[in-house]
Design a protein around this motif. Sequence first.
Motif, mmCIF file in Angstrom:
data_model
loop_
_atom_site.group_PDB
_atom_site.id
_atom_site.type_symbol
_atom_site.label_atom_id
_atom_site.label_comp_id
_atom_site.label_asym_id
_atom_site.label_seq_id
_atom_site.Cartn_x
_atom_site.Cartn_y
_atom_site.Cartn_z
ATOM 1 N N MET A 99 18.740 44.260 64.696
ATOM 2 C CA MET A 99 17.507 43.527 64.464
ATOM 3 C C MET A 99 17.228 43.445 62.965
ATOM 4 O O MET A 99 17.347 44.436 62.248
ATOM 5 C CB MET A 99 16.367 44.261 65.182
ATOM 6 C CG MET A 99 15.078 43.499 65.192
ATOM 7 S SD MET A 99 13.924 44.296 66.330
ATOM 8 C CE MET A 99 12.488 44.279 65.329
ATOM 9 N N ALA A 100 16.868 42.278 62.467
ATOM 10 C CA ALA A 100 16.611 42.078 61.042
ATOM 11 C C ALA A 100 15.295 42.737 60.637
ATOM 12 O O ALA A 100 14.317 42.691 61.371
ATOM 13 C CB ALA A 100 16.561 40.596 60.731
ATOM 14 N N LYS A 101 15.319 43.343 59.459
ATOM 15 C CA LYS A 101 14.105 43.990 58.958
ATOM 16 C C LYS A 101 13.127 42.934 58.451
ATOM 17 O O LYS A 101 13.504 41.967 57.802
ATOM 18 C CB LYS A 101 14.473 44.960 57.837
ATOM 19 C CG LYS A 101 13.310 45.782 57.353
ATOM 20 C CD LYS A 101 13.803 46.909 56.489
ATOM 21 C CE LYS A 101 12.687 47.518 55.703
ATOM 22 N NZ LYS A 101 11.883 48.449 56.277
ATOM 23 N N GLU A 102 11.858 43.136 58.778
ATOM 24 C CA GLU A 102 10.804 42.210 58.377
ATOM 25 C C GLU A 102 10.523 42.359 56.887
ATOM 26 O O GLU A 102 10.419 43.464 56.370
ATOM 27 C CB GLU A 102 9.535 42.568 59.160
ATOM 28 C CG GLU A 102 8.737 41.388 59.617
ATOM 29 C CD GLU A 102 7.499 41.816 60.363
ATOM 30 O OE1 GLU A 102 6.407 41.454 59.909
ATOM 31 O OE2 GLU A 102 7.632 42.517 61.370
ATOM 32 N N THR A 103 10.424 41.239 56.179
ATOM 33 C CA THR A 103 10.087 41.289 54.758
ATOM 34 C C THR A 103 8.939 40.333 54.484
ATOM 35 O O THR A 103 8.650 39.447 55.272
ATOM 36 C CB THR A 103 11.297 40.884 53.878
ATOM 37 O OG1 THR A 103 11.712 39.574 54.259
ATOM 38 C CG2 THR A 103 12.444 41.868 54.011
ATOM 39 N N GLY A 104 8.303 40.534 53.348
ATOM 40 C CA GLY A 104 7.201 39.653 52.965
ATOM 41 C C GLY A 104 5.865 40.143 53.475
ATOM 42 O O GLY A 104 5.720 41.257 53.964
ATOM 43 N N ARG A 105 4.879 39.244 53.359
ATOM 44 C CA ARG A 105 3.497 39.581 53.710
ATOM 45 C C ARG A 105 2.980 38.590 54.742
ATOM 46 O O ARG A 105 2.944 37.386 54.478
ATOM 47 C CB ARG A 105 2.650 39.522 52.443
ATOM 48 C CG ARG A 105 1.239 39.929 52.610
ATOM 49 C CD ARG A 105 0.577 40.038 51.257
ATOM 50 N NE ARG A 105 -0.858 39.998 51.417
ATOM 51 C CZ ARG A 105 -1.715 40.464 50.540
ATOM 52 N NH1 ARG A 105 -1.290 40.980 49.428
ATOM 53 N NH2 ARG A 105 -3.003 40.395 50.767
ATOM 54 N N LYS A 106 2.596 39.089 55.921
ATOM 55 C CA LYS A 106 2.073 38.246 56.993
ATOM 56 C C LYS A 106 0.591 38.576 57.183
ATOM 57 O O LYS A 106 0.238 39.668 57.630
ATOM 58 C CB LYS A 106 2.845 38.500 58.290
ATOM 59 C CG LYS A 106 2.350 37.659 59.447
ATOM 60 C CD LYS A 106 2.993 38.089 60.747
ATOM 61 C CE LYS A 106 2.291 37.393 61.896
ATOM 62 N NZ LYS A 106 2.271 38.196 63.098
ATOM 63 N N MET A 107 -0.271 37.626 56.850
ATOM 64 C CA MET A 107 -1.720 37.835 56.926
ATOM 65 C C MET A 107 -2.188 37.854 58.377
ATOM 66 O O MET A 107 -1.790 37.016 59.176
ATOM 67 C CB MET A 107 -2.434 36.722 56.154
ATOM 68 C CG MET A 107 -3.916 36.905 56.015
ATOM 69 S SD MET A 107 -4.411 38.350 55.072
ATOM 70 C CE MET A 107 -3.787 37.970 53.465
ATOM 71 N N ILE A 108 -3.033 38.826 58.711
ATOM 72 C CA ILE A 108 -3.603 38.926 60.056
ATOM 73 C C ILE A 108 -5.053 38.470 60.038
ATOM 74 O O ILE A 108 -5.461 37.621 60.815
ATOM 75 C CB ILE A 108 -3.521 40.371 60.583
ATOM 76 C CG1 ILE A 108 -2.076 40.831 60.647
ATOM 77 C CG2 ILE A 108 -4.172 40.475 61.950
ATOM 78 C CD1 ILE A 108 -1.926 42.319 60.829
ATOM 79 N N ALA A 109 -5.846 39.043 59.127
ATOM 80 C CA ALA A 109 -7.273 38.711 59.068
ATOM 81 C C ALA A 109 -7.772 38.873 57.635
ATOM 82 O O ALA A 109 -7.287 39.719 56.887
ATOM 83 C CB ALA A 109 -8.065 39.609 59.994
ATOM 84 N N GLN A 110 -8.766 38.042 57.277
ATOM 85 C CA GLN A 110 -9.419 38.140 55.980
ATOM 86 C C GLN A 110 -10.917 38.251 56.179
ATOM 87 O O GLN A 110 -11.446 37.760 57.175
ATOM 88 C CB GLN A 110 -9.135 36.896 55.132
ATOM 89 C CG GLN A 110 -7.779 36.871 54.500
ATOM 90 C CD GLN A 110 -7.648 35.700 53.559
ATOM 91 O OE1 GLN A 110 -8.037 34.592 53.896
ATOM 92 N NE2 GLN A 110 -7.110 35.954 52.380
#
Length: 159
Positions: free
Chosen positions: A1-12
Motif C-alpha cells: 500500500m502506498a504511503k499517504e503524502t501531502g496535506r488533506k484538509m478535513i475542516a476549517q
Amino acid sequence: MAKETGRKMIAQNKKARHDYHIMDTYECGLVLTGTEVKSLRQGRASLVDGFVQIDAHEAWLHNVHVPEYSQGTWTNHSARRKRKLLLHRAEIDKLESKSQETGHTIVPLALYFKDGRAKVEIALARGKKEYDKRQTLREKQDRRETDRAVSAVRRRQRA
C-alpha cells in the motif's frame, strides 16, 4: 500500500479568524480512537464551537464534533468527547501562561491529515471587538472591489 503524502484538509474554522486576532499558531497531533480516524477520513468534522483547555500541563481539545462512524459497532466513540493534543512541554507551558492573560484564548483553526496523520492547527488568539470585526469585513470588501476593477481593466486591454 502506498504511503499517504501531502496535506488533506478535513475542516476549517473560518469563524475563528473572523472573531479573533490570531497571535500565534501551532500544529499538534491528536490522540484519537480508530472510529474517529475513519470518520475523519470520510471528511466529516466541525470545529465551530471548539476550544483548547490546559489541565495539569496537558492540552485538551473540547467541543469538536467528530460524528460517529457509520459502520462502527459498540466500539464507536462519542461525538463531542474531549481529545488530548500532542505538543512539546515548552509549547504547552507557553500556551498556558499566555492563555491566562485577560482576553486570550486558544482556538482550533484547521483539522487535516498530514502524511497520513491527523493534525490540528491551534492558535493563541485575542477576541475582537465589534468595530474590529466590521473593519476587517470592510477591508476584505475593499480588497475584493479593487481586484475586480484591476481584472476588468486587464480584460479591456486584452480585447
